[in-house]
Design an enzyme around this catalytic site. Structure first.
Site, PDB file in Angstrom:
ATOM      1  N   GLU A 131     -33.340 -50.507  -1.149  1.00 52.31           N
ATOM      2  CA  GLU A 131     -32.594 -51.447  -0.302  1.00 52.31           C
ATOM      3  C   GLU A 131     -32.694 -51.019   1.158  1.00 52.31           C
ATOM      4  OE1 GLU A 131     -28.155 -49.759  -1.276  1.00 52.31           O
ATOM      5  OE2 GLU A 131     -29.073 -51.032  -2.803  1.00 52.31           O
ATOM      6  N   LYS A 133     -31.928 -49.732   4.810  1.00 54.29           N
ATOM      7  CA  LYS A 133     -30.912 -48.840   5.366  1.00 54.29           C
ATOM      8  C   LYS A 133     -30.375 -49.490   6.630  1.00 54.29           C
ATOM      9  CE  LYS A 133     -30.016 -44.038   6.556  1.00 54.29           C
ATOM     10  NZ  LYS A 133     -29.405 -44.245   7.868  1.00 54.29           N
ATOM     11  N   ASP A 135     -28.414 -50.142   9.973  1.00 56.84           N
ATOM     12  CA  ASP A 135     -28.037 -49.286  11.092  1.00 56.84           C
ATOM     13  C   ASP A 135     -26.678 -49.721  11.631  1.00 56.84           C
ATOM     14  OD1 ASP A 135     -28.252 -47.272  12.874  1.00 56.84           O
ATOM     15  OD2 ASP A 135     -29.763 -48.228  14.136  1.00 56.84           O
ATOM     16  N   TYR A 242     -22.831 -51.471  -0.757  1.00 58.31           N
ATOM     17  CA  TYR A 242     -23.947 -50.842  -1.472  1.00 58.31           C
ATOM     18  C   TYR A 242     -23.566 -49.621  -2.316  1.00 58.31           C
ATOM     19  CZ  TYR A 242     -23.780 -48.122   2.871  1.00 58.31           C
ATOM     20  OH  TYR A 242     -23.365 -47.385   3.930  1.00 58.31           O
ATOM     21  N   LYS A 330     -37.342 -43.233   6.237  1.00 59.32           N
ATOM     22  CA  LYS A 330     -37.220 -43.754   7.599  1.00 59.32           C
ATOM     23  C   LYS A 330     -38.470 -44.536   8.022  1.00 59.32           C
ATOM     24  CE  LYS A 330     -33.207 -42.038   8.894  1.00 59.32           C
ATOM     25  NZ  LYS A 330     -33.007 -41.367  10.153  1.00 59.32           N
ATOM     26  N   CYS A 424     -37.185 -33.251  47.068  1.00 62.20           N
ATOM     27  CA  CYS A 424     -36.153 -33.989  46.344  1.00 62.20           C
ATOM     28  C   CYS A 424     -35.950 -35.367  46.971  1.00 62.20           C
ATOM     29  CB  CYS A 424     -34.858 -33.189  46.393  1.00 62.20           C
ATOM     30  SG  CYS A 424     -33.440 -34.080  45.776  1.00 62.20           S
ATOM     31  N   CYS A 427     -32.377 -35.486  48.855  1.00 64.77           N
ATOM     32  CA  CYS A 427     -31.986 -34.717  50.042  1.00 64.77           C
ATOM     33  C   CYS A 427     -33.174 -34.153  50.791  1.00 64.77           C
ATOM     34  CB  CYS A 427     -31.038 -33.586  49.657  1.00 64.77           C
ATOM     35  SG  CYS A 427     -31.853 -32.266  48.761  1.00 64.77           S
ATOM     36  N   CYS A 442     -34.725 -29.262  42.521  1.00 65.02           N
ATOM     37  CA  CYS A 442     -34.364 -29.334  43.930  1.00 65.02           C
ATOM     38  C   CYS A 442     -33.666 -28.044  44.339  1.00 65.02           C
ATOM     39  CB  CYS A 442     -33.431 -30.527  44.148  1.00 65.02           C
ATOM     40  SG  CYS A 442     -32.603 -30.497  45.738  1.00 65.02           S
ATOM     41  N   CYS A 448     -27.567 -31.276  48.498  1.00 63.99           N
ATOM     42  CA  CYS A 448     -28.139 -32.416  47.783  1.00 63.99           C
ATOM     43  C   CYS A 448     -27.025 -33.280  47.200  1.00 63.99           C
ATOM     44  CB  CYS A 448     -29.044 -31.909  46.665  1.00 63.99           C
ATOM     45  SG  CYS A 448     -29.749 -33.249  45.700  1.00 63.99           S
TER      46      CYS A 448
HETATM   47  S1  IVH Z   1     -25.983 -45.105   0.178  1.00 63.06           S
HETATM   48  C1  IVH Z   1     -24.004 -41.107  -1.321  1.00 63.06           C
HETATM   49  N1  IVH Z   1     -27.166 -47.287   1.011  1.00 63.06           N
HETATM   50  O1  IVH Z   1     -26.848 -44.380   5.741  1.00 63.06           O
HETATM   51  C2  IVH Z   1     -24.926 -42.014  -0.575  1.00 63.06           C
HETATM   52  N2  IVH Z   1     -26.302 -45.804   2.628  1.00 63.06           N
HETATM   53  O2  IVH Z   1     -27.800 -41.677   6.092  1.00 63.06           O
HETATM   54  C3  IVH Z   1     -24.212 -43.122   0.083  1.00 63.06           C
HETATM   55  N3  IVH Z   1     -26.574 -46.585   4.915  1.00 63.06           N
HETATM   56  O3  IVH Z   1     -23.729 -42.827   5.432  1.00 63.06           O
HETATM   57  C4  IVH Z   1     -25.048 -43.889   1.017  1.00 63.06           C
HETATM   58  N4  IVH Z   1     -27.584 -48.459   4.442  1.00 63.06           N
HETATM   59  O4  IVH Z   1     -23.844 -45.148   6.494  1.00 63.06           O
HETATM   60  C5  IVH Z   1     -26.543 -46.147   1.360  1.00 63.06           C
HETATM   61  N5  IVH Z   1     -28.198 -49.255   1.603  1.00 63.06           N
HETATM   62  C6  IVH Z   1     -27.585 -48.152   1.950  1.00 63.06           C
HETATM   63  C7  IVH Z   1     -27.325 -47.830   3.290  1.00 63.06           C
HETATM   64  C8  IVH Z   1     -26.696 -46.638   3.590  1.00 63.06           C
HETATM   65  C9  IVH Z   1     -27.121 -47.691   5.423  1.00 63.06           C
HETATM   66  C10 IVH Z   1     -26.020 -45.516   5.766  1.00 63.06           C
HETATM   67  C11 IVH Z   1     -24.655 -45.040   5.361  1.00 63.06           C
HETATM   68  C12 IVH Z   1     -24.825 -43.583   5.040  1.00 63.06           C
HETATM   69  C13 IVH Z   1     -26.035 -43.246   5.835  1.00 63.06           C
HETATM   70  C14 IVH Z   1     -26.753 -42.049   5.284  1.00 63.06           C
END
Ligand code: IVH
Length: 697
Positions: A131, A133, A135, A242, A330, A424, A427, A442, A448
């Site tokens: 799923e 992640k 932000d 989630y 990531k 700089c 100044c 500087c 400055c």
């Molecule tokens: S599961 C025990 N699922 O990412 C694990 N986290 O880096 C619980 N986050 O603290 C996290 N999307 O704030 C999970 N689909 C997702 C997520 C997710 C974003 C965030 C969450 C977590 C952080 C960890």
């Protein structure tokens, strides 16, 4: 901080135990401050990558010196501390974080670890739910008998903030759920702000002269943690559920089954959630989402992979802060092309010159970017970045965007290499670069404008002039209003007595007191005076060494002038002072080389009486005023103790032998120094002779 701090620049393997002790304290304080800014104030000061580097350094030092780990070590906490104003909530089940995968191999390893841990047969499939992640910021929603009773932030993972009232204002948070619901159910998920909502909010904020947020995540955090619920209600916040926390009955047999139940109860779940049967399927999904990422209505910074079978999740459990059954994969940083219109130089409070790219505005990761860091002189040269270039800019969920590279094919024919300024821009003082340092700096510290306020605050600080009733806040206010520009102006404040008396919070009596306090400090010991100048690396201890060595302000200034010639005896004498190394010497000399600083010194010298250094009363000590060098192994005391004892008797302890040395105390194993003493005809003593001489035998 990095560029200024020699300790921070020292590799972990080169730290002494004492260094490590100090550095761990520094890191704990700095990381806590960054955590506060990020989580509580939603106003981060450094890029995520820089922050990660601080944490990694902390961990690396702790690994080398496990016994030095502090009770408040950052490695013990997940993130933020609790803000004031909200009630604390202790999570019955801690809210943890996730381990990271960057490469496909990391994902493969994650799967292999799971198989090994569970001792699975090779042909046993491991289903994974993948799923996005999100932000945003994670929250825990507690339901009792189907009613929403409490909502909390993650906080430090163990204790968060009670933001129930604010969470109630979100459409995505069901206030009541029905059907088959466990008596106690904590649903966890991510609160976020959609990109379009973010853009509209920032527009409104700008029109109202209110704070503009750097990115949707900060906007979501800032909106959710409002003490005034009405403010949160007016902000467009969304939720994806989630995970779960405390539950009074099992929810499902698989994560996919759990997601279905969430949906059934009316929680928003992410539509890009997939059940994958193999690593190929996982990576395919990852690639597809990454490629379409810019088109998603919300920011994501990766994918999260979770073992589908909940009985396996249970068996896999946790390691320190993260589950073994899940990992975050990531995305690489988002990159875009744009034109570099100009390079400007920013001067930091410590005088470091940072090149900044002024860009044709462009959207990266949902944020309009018009400036990006070019780091330093070498980086510009390495990438050969030039004004007029088309460059690639990256923002990896980071706060500070960076210029990654320049596209040579698109370079205008008439472009010229960028020449880094040697003065700089604020100044006009010389900007110098020391060996081993990335930043040009500087040297006009005292005049400055970029550094002035900090310098002036230092000038009146406790170990410097310590002027009663004149604190940092006053300095800032006087500076802003143009009453003081240089240190000497502080001593001319008596000329502004009337104006000061009329200022808010002052009055005639306070103004008179200030004038008296200033008068009182017009006479000052040499070491304090030297320290007050705020020369780089010259702290109280070094200032004292200098005062002791040179005795008077005139003597010191003259010696510094002569020492500009690195071949001179004066330079030798300076670097011979035990406790002053070549790098400190360079900072001192750079200070004296800058004409602006000399003007300031002359101005101060005319206004003040700087007292000659008075050596502590050493009575009839036979070694008072003598210069001693210790070399070889000492038998009755350590080198440090020998030095301290000699100094207590009024002797100067030097690090190397010269014509000015009176005694060389040589223990067994003494080498070149003893030889040099012999060549120069300096008296060489054994440790015993020395103790006899000073009457300590
Ligand atoms: S599961 C025990 N699922 O990412 C694990 N986290 O880096 C619980 N986050 O603290 C996290 N999307 O704030 C999970 N689909 C997702 C997520 C997710 C974003 C965030 C969450 C977590 C952080 C960890």
């Amino acid at each position: 901080m990095t560029g200024d701090d020699p300790l921070r620049a020292t590799a972990v393997e080169n730290l002494t135990e004492l260094d490590a002790h100090v550095e761990l304290k520094n890191l704990a304080d700095e990381i806590a401050e960054h955590d506060r800014r990020y989580h509580r104030d939603d106003d981060p000061a450094i890029a995520d990558a820089e922050y990660d580097a601080l944490r990694q350094r902390n961990t690396a030092i702790e690994q080398r010196f496990p016994h030095l780990e502090r009770p408040d070590s950052p490695s013990k906490s997940v993130g933020a501390t609790v803000a004031q104003g909200f009630r604390k909530v202790t999570h019955a089940v801690p809210m943890l974080s996730l381990g990271n995968a960057f490469e496909d191999e990391d994902v493969q390893e994650f799967l292999t670890r799971i198989r090994r841990f569970l001792s699975l047969d090779e042909d046993e499939p491991v289903e994974i739910v993948a799923e996005p992640k999100i932000d945003g910021l994670s929250v825990s929603l507690r339901y009792e008998k189907g009613k929403f009773v409490r909502g909390a932030t993650r906080g430090d993972g163990t204790t968060g903030e009670d933001i129930t009232a604010n969470l109630r204002t979100l459409d995505g948070v069901p206030k009541e759920i029905s059907g088959e619901v466990p008596d106690v159910l904590e649903v966890r998920g991510e609160v976020y702000m959609r990109k379009d909502d973010f853009a509209a909010l920032n527009q409104r904020q700008q029109e109202n002269g209110a704070k503009v947020f750097a990115n949707p995540r900060n906007a979501a955090a800032g909106s959710l943690r409002q003490l005034d619920t009405a403010v949160t209600a007016a902000r467009p916040l969304s939720l994806f559920a989630y995970a779960w926390g405390e539950i009074s009955a099992p929810l499902a047999e698989t994560h996919a089954g759990f997601i279905e139940r969430l949906k059934g109860w009316g929680f928003p779940v992410n539509p890009e959630t997939r059940l994958c049967a193999s690593i190929e399927e996982i990576l395919e999904h990852y690639t597809r989402i990454n490629e379409g990422r810019a088109g998603l209505p919300y920011d994501i910074d990766g994918m999260v992979y979770k073992v589908n079978r909940l009985d396996w999740q249970e068996r896999l459990g946790f390691v320190s802060r993260a589950p073994r059954w899940a990992i975050a994969h990531k995305f690489p940083a988002e990159k875009v092309q744009t034109m570099l219109k100009a390079i400007s130089i920013q001067v930091g409070r410590t005088g470091s010159l940072t090149p900044v790219a002024d860009l044709e505005p462009v959207t990266v990761g949902g944020v309009v970017v018009s400036r990006a860091t070019l780091h330093n002189e070498d980086e510009i040269a390495r990438k050969d970045v030039r004004v007029g270039d088309t460059v690639i800019v990256q923002r990896a969920g980071d706060v500070i965007p960076q210029v990654v590279e320049t596209i040579m094919d698109k370079r205008p024919a008439d472009s010229r290499p960028y020449v880094f300024p040697e003065t700089c821009p604020e100044c006009d003082s010389h900007a110098v670069r020391e060996e081993g340092e990335a930043a040009r700096r500087c040297t006009g510290g005292l005049i400055c404008p970029a550094q002035a306020v900090e310098r002036l605050k230092h000038f009146v600080s406790r170990n410097a002039f310590d002027i009663e009733g004149l604190g940092g806040k006053h300095i800032e206010a006087f500076w802003t209003d143009g009453l003081i520009k240089t240190p000497a102006d502080i001593f001319r404040l008596d000329g502004h007595r009337e104006a000061i008396a009329e200022r808010e919070g002052w009055g005639g009596k306070s103004a008179d007191n200030l004038v008296a306090a200033l008068d009182d400090k017009k006479t000052i010991p040499l070491d304090r005076f030297i320290y007050a100048l705020g020369i780089r690396q010259i702290g109280t201890a070094t200032a004292r060494l200098l005062a002791k060595q040179y005795g008077s302000l005139g003597g010191w200034m003259e010696a510094m002038d002569q020492a500009q010639d690195r071949e001179s005896e004066s330079y030798q004498d300076l670097t011979n002072i035990d406790g002053i190394g070549p790098s400190m010497a360079e900072d001192l000399l750079a200070f004296f080389e800058e004409p602006h600083n000399r003007d300031v010194l002359a101005d101060l010298a005319a206004l003040l009486t700087v007292e000659d250094f008075v050596a502590p009363d050493t009575g009839s000590s036979p070694v008072a005023g003598k210069t001693v060098v210790f070399t070889g192994t000492l038998e009755t005391m350590s080198r440090g103790e020998a030095k301290a004892r000699a100094e207590a008797l009024g002797a100067k302890v030097a690090g190397s032998v010269s014509k000015k040395t009176d005694y060389v105390v040589a223990g067994p194993g003494a080498g070149s120094k003893a030889k040099k003493a012999e060549e120069l005809g300096v008296t060489t003593l054994s440790e015993e002779d020395w103790l006899a001489l000073v009457g300590q035998a």
